[in-house]
Structures are given as structure tokens and as C-alpha cells.
Design an enzyme around this catalytic site. Structure first.
Site, short mmCIF file in Angstrom:
data_model
loop_
_atom_site.label_atom_id
_atom_site.label_comp_id
_atom_site.label_asym_id
_atom_site.label_seq_id
_atom_site.Cartn_x
_atom_site.Cartn_y
_atom_site.Cartn_z
N GLY A 129 1.00 -0.99 -0.21
CA GLY A 129 -0.33 0.55 0.49
C GLY A 129 0.67 1.14 -0.18
O GLY A 129 2.30 1.26 0.54
N TYR A 174 -6.77 7.28 -1.33
CA TYR A 174 -6.61 6.07 -0.26
C TYR A 174 -7.95 5.17 0.64
O TYR A 174 -8.39 4.42 0.76
CB TYR A 174 -5.79 6.74 1.20
CG TYR A 174 -5.38 5.28 1.70
CD1 TYR A 174 -4.23 4.55 1.34
CD2 TYR A 174 -5.75 5.18 3.50
CE1 TYR A 174 -3.58 4.39 2.48
CE2 TYR A 174 -5.13 4.30 4.26
CZ TYR A 174 -4.54 3.89 3.81
OH TYR A 174 -3.05 3.00 4.08
#
Ligand code: CAA
Length: 253
Positions: A97, A160
Site C-alpha cells: 500500500g 486511499y
């Protein structure tokens, strides 16, 4: 060191495995008796070698493998290479991520796409590449590392939070497909954890957020790894489609 609770040589792949949370997950799964492979981005070859040596230095034999998980082709190649080296992947932890925090009015298309590609499309790319082997084995564990901000949203993180919320939709759907096949699929949603990612935030913004955490502290990577270890253990085969928050009380629902 924790006693092994799994069949020997069960292969666990951790994407983003050399990052802050990824490292703790790799170490914990290695201690629990898995044959762990840590994925890293192809540009991190040197860092990965140093990381591997560090793990060996503390008595952990963890393999590393390069792979751009935002690419379907490269994910497939990587999984095939792991299969050749160690056998089929039985446990997959999707932990890769990145952040590109910006207020929405300042967010350019590349910041949107990069975060969706690395954080969300990667989950399709890698899981799709291991899924048939899990079906064939009649056993599998998939854990998606999401975020508290996928559950509650966060100022400056439309990209995100979208990716992280999407991961749990994926979890709940695939959990239904895997349920009768011996495969569990779950999400872990960390809060603010002590890693390079949260250290990169502006100090005042981070401090204000941590002040609002009921436990008044950030999480530790090991505390996330512990949740993952629970979900992938053989004995926890009845937990699927769950979203396990590990956030110090920051968000409850
Ligand atoms: N709610 C409402 N308004 C807010 C706000 C909030 N939470 N935060 C800031 N604002 C307001 C400010 O008061 C300011 O208002 P004025 O223009 O009227 O003065 C305006 O919004 C601009 O605020 P910033 O100064 O913060 O804007 P910036 O452009 O300098 O910074 C940002 C934007 C970089 C996105 C910054 O807001 C930020 O860092 N936000 C936090 C992002 C975050 O939490 N990231 C987590 C990274 S770690 C991670 O993601 C791991 C995980 O899973 C938890």
C-alpha cells in the site's frame, strides 16, 4: 518463539512484505511455522537483500521476491515463480500500500490512479493469481490489510479511503465464493501504526489524530501481525468475511 501451529511448509505470501507492517507480519508468520515469501517492488532489490539478511540475523529464513503487484502480468509471473521455488501459495496477505494524500481539489489524476492501482487493483491481481491453487488444495487464507480510514474516511485521503473501503467489499464477496471450498477471506483494518507511512505525515496533523485515539497512542506493527496470525491459523477456519479493526478504539461500529 511461538510453537508451530500449522502443517510444515505451508507457503505464505505477504505483498509489501518488507514495509513496516509487512515486516512484522512476515516475522510472525515465519515464527508460526509458515514458509514465508516477502514481496517487494522491483525497484527495491537492494533494500530487499539487506532486509533478508536482517531477518537471517534474527534467525528467520524468509524468502523475498520482486513483483509489481499493480500489474496483473507481473503478479502472475511472481506467483508462478513462488510455486516453482516453494509450492503453491496457501496463505496470502495483501499488504502492499501507498499514500498520496492531497485535498481533493489539489488531487491530480496520477495520485488517484497510483493509489487505486497499488492498494486495490493489486488485491485482484495477486489474489486472482493464487485463487485456483487454493481451490485445488481445498484450503486457503486471504487477509486484506485495509485501514480505519476505509471505514470512516479521512480528510485528504479520497483516493486511499476509496481503495481501502473497496478492499472490504472484495473480502465479503470472495469470502462467499471461498466458504464452501475451505478458503477464508478476511480484512484487518489497522488504525495509525508506527511506520514510515505515518511518520511521513505532517507532525501536527499526526499528533492531532493520535490525540483523538482513545488509547492515546499509535499501534505497533506487531499488534497488526498478531491479528493476521489469528486469521490465518488452521484453528480459525470458521471466521470469514470479517473486518477486524486494530485501531486503539479510534473507530467502532
Ligand atoms: N476536517 C475539516 N477540515 C480540515 C481538516 C479536517 N480533518 N483538516 C484540515 N482541515 C482544513 C484546515 O483547517 C484548512 O482550512 P483553511 O484552508 O480554512 O485554513 C484546510 O482544511 C487545509 O488543511 P491543511 O493545512 O491540512 O491542508 P494541506 O493542503 O496543507 O494538507 C493534507 C492536506 C496533506 C492532506 C493534510 O490534511 C493531511 O495530512 N491530512 C491527513 C491525512 C492522513 O491522515 N493520512 C494518513 C496517512 S497514514 C495512513 O494512511 C495509514 C492508515 O491507514 C491510517
Amino acid at each position: 518463539m511461538t510453537a508451530a501451529r500449522v502443517a510444515p511448509e505451508r507457503v505464505a505470501l505477504v505483498t509489501g512484505g518488507i514495509g513496516g507492517i509487512g515486516t512484522a507480519i512476515c516475522q510472525r508468520l515465519a515464527q508460526d511455522g509458515f514458509r514465508v515469501v516477502a514481496n517487494h517492488h522491483p525497484s527495491e532489490q537492494e533494500a530487499a537483500q539487506a532486509w533478508k539478511n536482517d531477518q537471517a540475523g534474527i534467525g528467520l529464513d524468509i524468502d523475498t521476491i520482486a513483483g509489481d503487484v499493480s500489474s496483473f502480468e507481473d503478479s502472475r509471473r511472481m506467483v508462478a515463480e513462488i510455486k516453482e521455488r516453494h509450492g503453491p501459495v496457501a496463505v496470502l496477505v495483501n499488504c502492499a500500500g501507498i499514500t498520496r494524500d492531497k485535498t481533493f481539489k489539489k488531487m491530480e489524476e496520477d495520485a488517484w490512479r497510483a493509489v487505486i492501482d497499488v492498494n486495490l487493483n493489486s488485491v485482484f491481481n495477486v489474489t486472482r493469481s493464487v485463487w485456483e491453487d487454493m481451490l485445488e488444495a481445498g484450503f486457503g487464507r486471504v487477509v486484506n490489510i485495509s485501514s480505519v480510514n476505509g471505514q470512516r474516511g479521512q480528510f485528504g485521503q479520497t483516493n486511499y479511503a476509496t481503495a481501502k473501503a473497496g478492499m472490504h467489499g472484495f473480502t465479503m464477496s470472495l469470502a462467499q465464493e471461498g466458504a464452501a471450498k475451505g478458503i477464508t477471506v478476511n480484512t484487518v483494518s489497522p488504525g495509525y501504526v508506527e511506520t514510515a507511512m505515518t511518520l511521513a505525515m505532517r507532525d501536527d496533523v499526526r499528533e492531532a489524530i493520535v490525540a483523538g485515539v482513545p488509547m492515546r497512542r499509535m499501534g505497533k506493527p506487531d499488534e497488526i501481525a498478531s491479528a493476521v496470525a489469528f486469521l490465518v491459523a488452521d484453528e480459525n477456519g470458521y471466521v470469514t468475511g470479517a473486518n477486524l479493526p486494530v485501531n486503539g478504539g479510534l473507530f467502532m461500529h
